[in-house]
Design an enzyme around this catalytic site. Structure first.
Site, PDB file in Angstrom:
ATOM      1  N   ASP A  13       0.834  -1.204   0.000  1.00  0.00           N
ATOM      2  CA  ASP A  13       0.000   0.000   0.000  1.00  0.00           C
ATOM      3  C   ASP A  13       0.867   1.252   0.000  1.00  0.00           C
ATOM      4  O   ASP A  13       0.513   2.271  -0.605  1.00  0.00           O
ATOM      5  CB  ASP A  13      -0.922  -0.007   1.232  1.00  0.00           C
ATOM      6  N   CYS A 237       0.561  10.925  -1.595  1.00  0.00           N
ATOM      7  CA  CYS A 237       1.049  11.351  -2.903  1.00  0.00           C
ATOM      8  C   CYS A 237       2.246  12.274  -2.709  1.00  0.00           C
ATOM      9  O   CYS A 237       2.130  13.322  -2.068  1.00  0.00           O
ATOM     10  CB  CYS A 237      -0.056  12.084  -3.655  1.00  0.00           C
ATOM     11  N   ASN A 246      -0.692   6.036   4.536  1.00  0.00           N
ATOM     12  CA  ASN A 246      -1.099   5.106   5.595  1.00  0.00           C
ATOM     13  C   ASN A 246      -0.586   5.664   6.918  1.00  0.00           C
ATOM     14  O   ASN A 246       0.430   6.348   6.969  1.00  0.00           O
ATOM     15  CB  ASN A 246      -0.442   3.736   5.367  1.00  0.00           C
TER      16      ASN A 246
HETATM   17  P1  HMG Z   1     -10.194  -5.050 -16.278  1.00  0.00           P
HETATM   18  O1  HMG Z   1      -9.493  -4.164 -17.247  1.00  0.00           O
HETATM   19  O2  HMG Z   1     -11.671  -4.891 -16.115  1.00  0.00           O
HETATM   20  O3  HMG Z   1      -9.888  -6.607 -16.459  1.00  0.00           O
HETATM   21  O4  HMG Z   1      -9.485  -4.854 -14.882  1.00  0.00           O
HETATM   22  P2  HMG Z   1      -9.663  -7.580 -17.642  1.00  0.00           P
HETATM   23  O5  HMG Z   1      -9.954  -8.914 -17.097  1.00  0.00           O
HETATM   24  O6  HMG Z   1     -10.378  -7.084 -18.850  1.00  0.00           O
HETATM   25  O7  HMG Z   1      -8.083  -7.491 -17.892  1.00  0.00           O
HETATM   26  C1  HMG Z   1      -7.450  -6.398 -18.488  1.00  0.00           C
HETATM   27  C2  HMG Z   1      -5.972  -6.728 -18.682  1.00  0.00           C
HETATM   28  O8  HMG Z   1      -5.345  -6.944 -17.429  1.00  0.00           O
HETATM   29  C3  HMG Z   1      -5.768  -8.005 -19.474  1.00  0.00           C
HETATM   30  O9  HMG Z   1      -4.521  -7.854 -20.161  1.00  0.00           O
HETATM   31  C4  HMG Z   1      -5.573  -9.047 -18.398  1.00  0.00           C
HETATM   32  O10 HMG Z   1      -4.828 -10.155 -18.802  1.00  0.00           O
HETATM   33  C5  HMG Z   1      -4.825  -8.273 -17.350  1.00  0.00           C
HETATM   34  P3  HMG Z   1      -4.497  -7.514 -21.735  1.00  0.00           P
HETATM   35  O11 HMG Z   1      -5.246  -8.647 -22.372  1.00  0.00           O
HETATM   36  O12 HMG Z   1      -5.194  -6.174 -21.881  1.00  0.00           O
HETATM   37  O13 HMG Z   1      -3.046  -7.473 -22.055  1.00  0.00           O
HETATM   38  N1  HMG Z   1      -5.048  -8.789 -16.002  1.00  0.00           N
HETATM   39  C6  HMG Z   1      -4.069  -9.079 -15.132  1.00  0.00           C
HETATM   40  N2  HMG Z   1      -2.728  -9.000 -15.223  1.00  0.00           N
HETATM   41  C7  HMG Z   1      -2.013  -9.385 -14.141  1.00  0.00           C
HETATM   42  N3  HMG Z   1      -2.583  -9.816 -12.981  1.00  0.00           N
HETATM   43  C8  HMG Z   1      -3.914  -9.889 -12.864  1.00  0.00           C
HETATM   44  C9  HMG Z   1      -4.707  -9.530 -13.977  1.00  0.00           C
HETATM   45  N4  HMG Z   1      -6.034  -9.485 -14.171  1.00  0.00           N
HETATM   46  C10 HMG Z   1      -6.227  -9.046 -15.425  1.00  0.00           C
HETATM   47  N5  HMG Z   1      -4.444 -10.313 -11.716  1.00  0.00           N
HETATM   48  C11 HMG Z   1      -8.745  -5.715 -12.757  1.00  0.00           C
HETATM   49  C12 HMG Z   1      -9.888  -5.589 -13.736  1.00  0.00           C
HETATM   50  C13 HMG Z   1      -9.264  -6.262 -11.454  1.00  0.00           C
HETATM   51  C14 HMG Z   1      -7.680  -6.620 -13.339  1.00  0.00           C
HETATM   52  C15 HMG Z   1      -8.152  -4.279 -12.557  1.00  0.00           C
HETATM   53  O14 HMG Z   1      -9.195  -3.437 -12.217  1.00  0.00           O
HETATM   54  C16 HMG Z   1      -7.106  -4.229 -11.488  1.00  0.00           C
HETATM   55  O15 HMG Z   1      -6.008  -4.774 -11.618  1.00  0.00           O
HETATM   56  N6  HMG Z   1      -7.409  -3.534 -10.355  1.00  0.00           N
HETATM   57  C17 HMG Z   1      -6.502  -3.465  -9.228  1.00  0.00           C
HETATM   58  C18 HMG Z   1      -6.471  -2.080  -8.701  1.00  0.00           C
HETATM   59  C19 HMG Z   1      -5.547  -2.017  -7.503  1.00  0.00           C
HETATM   60  O16 HMG Z   1      -4.608  -2.786  -7.384  1.00  0.00           O
HETATM   61  N7  HMG Z   1      -5.806  -1.062  -6.592  1.00  0.00           N
HETATM   62  C20 HMG Z   1      -5.008  -0.891  -5.426  1.00  0.00           C
HETATM   63  C21 HMG Z   1      -5.244  -1.938  -4.392  1.00  0.00           C
HETATM   64  S1  HMG Z   1      -6.723  -1.682  -3.443  1.00  0.00           S
HETATM   65  C22 HMG Z   1      -6.252  -0.584  -2.193  1.00  0.00           C
HETATM   66  O17 HMG Z   1      -5.175  -0.048  -2.243  1.00  0.00           O
HETATM   67  C23 HMG Z   1      -7.169  -0.373  -1.009  1.00  0.00           C
HETATM   68  C24 HMG Z   1      -6.659  -1.049   0.270  1.00  0.00           C
HETATM   69  O18 HMG Z   1      -5.368  -0.561   0.624  1.00  0.00           O
HETATM   70  C25 HMG Z   1      -7.630  -0.789   1.417  1.00  0.00           C
HETATM   71  C26 HMG Z   1      -7.978   0.698   1.567  1.00  0.00           C
HETATM   72  O19 HMG Z   1      -7.098   1.501   1.845  1.00  0.00           O
HETATM   73  O20 HMG Z   1      -9.158   0.989   1.344  1.00  0.00           O
HETATM   74  C27 HMG Z   1      -6.540  -2.567   0.062  1.00  0.00           C
HETATM   75 MG    MG Z   2      -5.001   1.285   1.818  1.00  0.00          MG
END
Ligand code: HMG
Ligand code: MG
Length: 286
Positions: A13, A237, A246
């Site tokens: 994070d 940021c 955090n």
């Molecule tokens: P999408 O574009 O709807 O998904 O994204 P898709 O299935 O159409 O895939 C798009 C492309 O991503 C494809 O590649 C997939 O193969 C690839 P392309 O064919 O275009 O070359 N792909 C992946 N590659 C690697 N690993 C994977 C994966 N999945 C698909 N697992 C998706 C949907 C969920 C993938 C996208 O929205 C995403 O990756 N989101 C993650 C966002 C993220 O990481 N945010 C930060 C973490 S959350 C957070 O920080 C909050 C937290 O700290 C708590 C808080 O503070 O609230 C936890």
């Molecule tokens: Mg967080």
């Protein structure tokens, strides 16, 4: 003395928003320092789309390069089955699925509705169980959403309960934009505690408005004993002066110690890790 656990999230994070692509070796050095500090769980990786979060694209290399401490669980985020496969191949010790209490953030973060996110999480949780990997759950936007505004505590309780039903051993409650006031945070916790016991919950509070420590105290009063934090307060940021990330692990450790709790952490190594974390971010801590 009663124990409170800090779940360290700086390598994930803390770093995921950094503009500079941090060299893998620096991430590994940070994790290795943290492994010496006494943490039982450290979130080090995120198997998400590299198009969405380029900074986490080397997660497998990070997991391959670290020196694993005995008894430490190295955790990874996995939004879908593809992510789970990456985490298993890289030998993550546990995984996390991450949902939102608000539709706006679910769309922005996962490109789907809350219901659709649970359709994706179900096979992840099932495959993780078969692979013997513990699953942690996150709820984002437990107080406020940058798109939908203030969040109804009942929405948080519903999502937390759904994560627990999928088999999450713990649900971490994220004040994602760090705007919750202690009273509102307490009301949210009351709603969640009506459906889940405090030993299944963790607090994950960003310190943007400087209230994270106060919110931890409220949570302690309600029985929570696990808090997520990042050394050096990483996660803000670097281009927005004064924006905090955090809540800083060293500040949480200090406050918990003042309150008479023990964390099992080594303060001298925490200080070193915090200094190193701020150094690799390349900006003084706000
Ligand atoms: P999408 O574009 O709807 O998904 O994204 P898709 O299935 O159409 O895939 C798009 C492309 O991503 C494809 O590649 C997939 O193969 C690839 P392309 O064919 O275009 O070359 N792909 C992946 N590659 C690697 N690993 C994977 C994966 N999945 C698909 N697992 C998706 C949907 C969920 C993938 C996208 O929205 C995403 O990756 N989101 C993650 C966002 C993220 O990481 N945010 C930060 C973490 S959350 C957070 O920080 C909050 C937290 O700290 C708590 C808080 O503070 O609230 C936890
Ligand atoms: Mg967080």
């Amino acid at each position: 003395m009663e124990q409170v656990e800090i779940f360290e999230v700086a390598p994930r994070d803390g770093l995921q928003n950094e503009k500079r692509l941090i060299p893998t070796a620096e991430k590994i050095a940070l994790v290795d320092l943290l492994s010496q500090a006494g943490f039982r769980r450290i979130e080090v990786a995120s198997f998400v789309s590299p198009k969405w979060v380029p900074q986490m694209a080397d997660s497998a290399e990070v997991l391959a390069g670290i020196t694993r401490g005995q008894g430490i669980s190295y955790a990874a985020l996995t939004p879908n089955v593809k992510g789970l496969e990456g985490a298993i191949a890289a030998r993550a010790d546990e995984i996390a699925i991450f949902a939102s209490a608000s539709e706006g953030f679910s769309k922005a973060n996962l490109n789907c509705t809350i219901d659709e996110s649970f359709d994706r999480f179900a096979p992840v949780a099932e495959a993780a169980r078969e692979a013997g990997l513990p699953v942690r759950g996150y709820v984002s936007c437990v107080a406020d959403c940058p798109y939908d505004g203030q969040i109804d505590p009942a929405d948080v309780a519903r999502v937390a309960e759904r994560l627990a039903h999928l088999g999450c051993y713990e649900v971490s409650l994220g004040d994602t934009i760090g705007q919750a006031e202690p009273v509102r945070l307490g009301q949210m916790l009351d709603a969640v505690l009506a459906v889940l016991p405090p030993d299944k919950l963790a607090g994950h509070y960003h310190d943007t408005a400087g209230r994270a420590l106060a919110n931890i105290e409220v949570s302690l009063g309600k029985g929570l004993r696990v808090f997520d934090a990042a050394v050096g307060g990483l996660g803000g940021c670097p281009y927005a002066p004064g924006a905090a990330g955090n809540v800083a692990t060293e500040a949480v450790h200090a406050r918990l110690t003042e309150l008479g709790f023990t964390t099992g952490l080594k303060p001298d190594i925490l200080t070193k890790a915090a200094t190193y974390a701020r150094q690799i971010r390349g900006a003084p801590n706000a």
